[in-house]
Scaffold this motif. Structure first.
Motif, PDB file in Angstrom:
ATOM      1  N   GLY A   1      -9.200  11.160   0.479  1.00  0.00           N
ATOM      2  CA  GLY A   1     -10.088  10.516   1.623  1.00  0.00           C
ATOM      3  C   GLY A   1     -11.691  10.034   0.923  1.00  0.00           C
ATOM      4  N   LEU A   2     -11.534  10.292  -0.449  1.00  0.00           N
ATOM      5  CA  LEU A   2     -12.827  10.001  -1.016  1.00  0.00           C
ATOM      6  C   LEU A   2     -12.468   8.986  -2.145  1.00  0.00           C
ATOM      7  N   GLY A   3     -13.798   8.380  -2.310  1.00  0.00           N
ATOM      8  CA  GLY A   3     -13.552   7.053  -3.424  1.00  0.00           C
ATOM      9  C   GLY A   3     -15.083   6.900  -3.940  1.00  0.00           C
ATOM     10  N   LEU A   4     -14.992   5.951  -4.931  1.00  0.00           N
ATOM     11  CA  LEU A   4     -16.134   5.411  -5.370  1.00  0.00           C
ATOM     12  C   LEU A   4     -16.196   4.106  -5.459  1.00  0.00           C
TER      13      LEU A   4
ATOM     14  N   CYS B   1     -16.263   7.549   2.127  1.00  0.00           N
ATOM     15  CA  CYS B   1     -15.763   8.867   2.473  1.00  0.00           C
ATOM     16  C   CYS B   1     -14.843   8.819   3.978  1.00  0.00           C
ATOM     17  N   ALA B   2     -13.664   8.889   4.074  1.00  0.00           N
ATOM     18  CA  ALA B   2     -13.072   8.713   5.257  1.00  0.00           C
ATOM     19  C   ALA B   2     -13.337   9.181   6.277  1.00  0.00           C
TER      20      ALA B   2
ATOM     21  N   LEU C   1       0.934  -1.197  -0.009  1.00  0.00           N
ATOM     22  CA  LEU C   1      -0.113   0.138   0.093  1.00  0.00           C
ATOM     23  C   LEU C   1       0.853   1.211  -0.168  1.00  0.00           C
ATOM     24  N   THR C   2       0.792   2.010  -1.082  1.00  0.00           N
ATOM     25  CA  THR C   2       1.573   3.171  -1.080  1.00  0.00           C
ATOM     26  C   THR C   2       0.801   4.248  -1.148  1.00  0.00           C
ATOM     27  N   ARG C   3       0.908   5.210  -0.098  1.00  0.00           N
ATOM     28  CA  ARG C   3       0.029   6.414   0.479  1.00  0.00           C
ATOM     29  C   ARG C   3       0.480   7.743  -0.226  1.00  0.00           C
ATOM     30  N   THR C   4      -0.315   8.437  -0.307  1.00  0.00           N
ATOM     31  CA  THR C   4      -0.308  10.070  -0.384  1.00  0.00           C
ATOM     32  C   THR C   4      -1.040  10.614   0.495  1.00  0.00           C
ATOM     33  N   TYR C   5      -0.460  11.705   1.291  1.00  0.00           N
ATOM     34  CA  TYR C   5      -1.155  12.099   2.562  1.00  0.00           C
ATOM     35  C   TYR C   5      -1.718  13.505   2.016  1.00  0.00           C
ATOM     36  N   PHE C   6      -2.813  13.910   2.378  1.00  0.00           N
ATOM     37  CA  PHE C   6      -3.526  15.106   2.344  1.00  0.00           C
ATOM     38  C   PHE C   6      -4.000  15.646   3.670  1.00  0.00           C
ATOM     39  N   PRO C   7      -4.135  17.102   3.828  1.00  0.00           N
ATOM     40  CA  PRO C   7      -4.757  17.306   5.031  1.00  0.00           C
ATOM     41  C   PRO C   7      -6.129  16.944   5.437  1.00  0.00           C
ATOM     42  N   ASP C   8      -6.907  16.393   4.732  1.00  0.00           N
ATOM     43  CA  ASP C   8      -8.155  16.057   4.835  1.00  0.00           C
ATOM     44  C   ASP C   8      -8.408  14.491   4.577  1.00  0.00           C
ATOM     45  N   GLY C   9      -7.455  13.919   4.136  1.00  0.00           N
ATOM     46  CA  GLY C   9      -7.499  12.498   3.825  1.00  0.00           C
ATOM     47  C   GLY C   9      -6.087  11.725   3.483  1.00  0.00           C
TER      48      GLY C   9
END
Length: 131
Positions: free
Chosen positions: A99-102, A80-81, A5-13
């Motif tokens: 932090g949002l997906g479909l 929605c995380a 699992l390779t992550r990208t971090y954002f302030p809201d997710g």
């Protein structure tokens, strides 16, 4: 089986890309990194194991074990995380924001089938989280 699992971090997710043997499985969404605080943060980067778990709420799903200072970290459907996760990881078919997906249920079923097939053969399933 080793999942990456390779992550990208954002302030809201937190958004991620989940792969096995170099092949794309699905995207993921998580809460933002908030110092591993219970219920409001994604889990730390590292190596963990995955096992089967059953609950009334999620039925058969996946649990990430060995997370420092955390329990009941699950893979389960969510789109929605911030609204639907408390530290867990949600597989999604498509990312639609931080932090949002479909189509999370579709991605979850694909992941669960792969992991359960490996576990049913007596294999260990490892999750390696990096950024």
């Amino acid at each position: 089986m080793v999942l990456f699992l390779t992550r990208t971090y954002f302030p809201d997710g937190t958004n991620g890309k989940l792969q096995y043997a170099g092949q794309f499985i699905c995207y993921t969404i998580e809460l933002p990194w908030r110092q591993n605080q219970v219920g409001i943060s994604c889990i730390p980067e590292g190596k963990y194991f995955i096992r089967k778990r059953f609950s009334r709420r999620y039925q058969w799903h996946l649990e990430v074990v060995g997370v420092p200072q955390r329990t009941f970290i699950l893979f389960h459907p969510a789109n929605c995380a911030e609204r639907e996760l408390r530290g867990c990881i949600a597989p999604v078919t498509q990312l639609s924001g931080s932090g949002l997906g479909l189509r999370s249920r579709q991605a979850f079923q694909k992941l669960k089938a792969m992991v359960y097939a490996s576990l049913d053969k007596g294999e260990r399933v490892e999750l390696c989280i990096t950024s």
